[in-house]
Motif scaffolding. Structure first.
Motif, PDB file in Angstrom:
ATOM      1  N   GLU A  26     -58.658   6.463  21.617  1.00 14.29           N
ATOM      2  CA  GLU A  26     -59.168   6.450  20.149  1.00 14.29           C
ATOM      3  C   GLU A  26     -58.978   5.282  19.358  1.00 14.29           C
ATOM      4  O   GLU A  26     -59.591   4.911  18.572  1.00 14.29           O
ATOM      5  N   THR A  30     -61.716   3.059  17.280  1.00  8.01           N
ATOM      6  CA  THR A  30     -61.359   2.472  15.979  1.00  8.01           C
ATOM      7  C   THR A  30     -61.714   1.017  16.022  1.00  8.01           C
ATOM      8  O   THR A  30     -62.326   0.580  15.178  1.00  8.01           O
ATOM      9  N   LYS A  33     -65.257   0.470  15.933  1.00 11.61           N
ATOM     10  CA  LYS A  33     -65.749   0.551  14.560  1.00 11.61           C
ATOM     11  C   LYS A  33     -65.653  -0.698  13.546  1.00 11.61           C
ATOM     12  O   LYS A  33     -66.385  -1.100  12.704  1.00 11.61           O
TER      13      LYS A  33
END
Length: 73
Positions: A26, A30, A33
């Motif tokens: 995760e 992130t 992104k």
């Protein structure tokens, strides 16, 4: 060792997660992104063959054997 794939733009990249923690995947998502609009990073990511997650570091491995280290925490 956990093997997954992650998608960045239209490319699927295999990810070897040696930490066995879902949170690291995760964090990597992130971080990717955050770099989504970074032109130089996207250009380099096109040549990545695989990603390894070891501790708090993602190691991007290229076909020619070079590596790019990215802290994901």
């Amino acid at each position: 060792m956990q093997a997954n794939t992650i998608r960045f733009k239209n490319k699927s990249i295999p990810v070897m997660n040696f930490t066995h923690k879902r949170s690291q995947m995760e964090l990597l998502s992130t971080k990717l992104k955050e770099y989504e609009l970074h032109f130089e990073f996207r250009r380099k990511l096109k040549m990545i063959s695989m990603i390894e997650i070891i501790g708090d570091v993602a190691i991007f491995k290229y076909n020619d054997g070079t590596k790019l280290y990215l802290e994901v925490s």
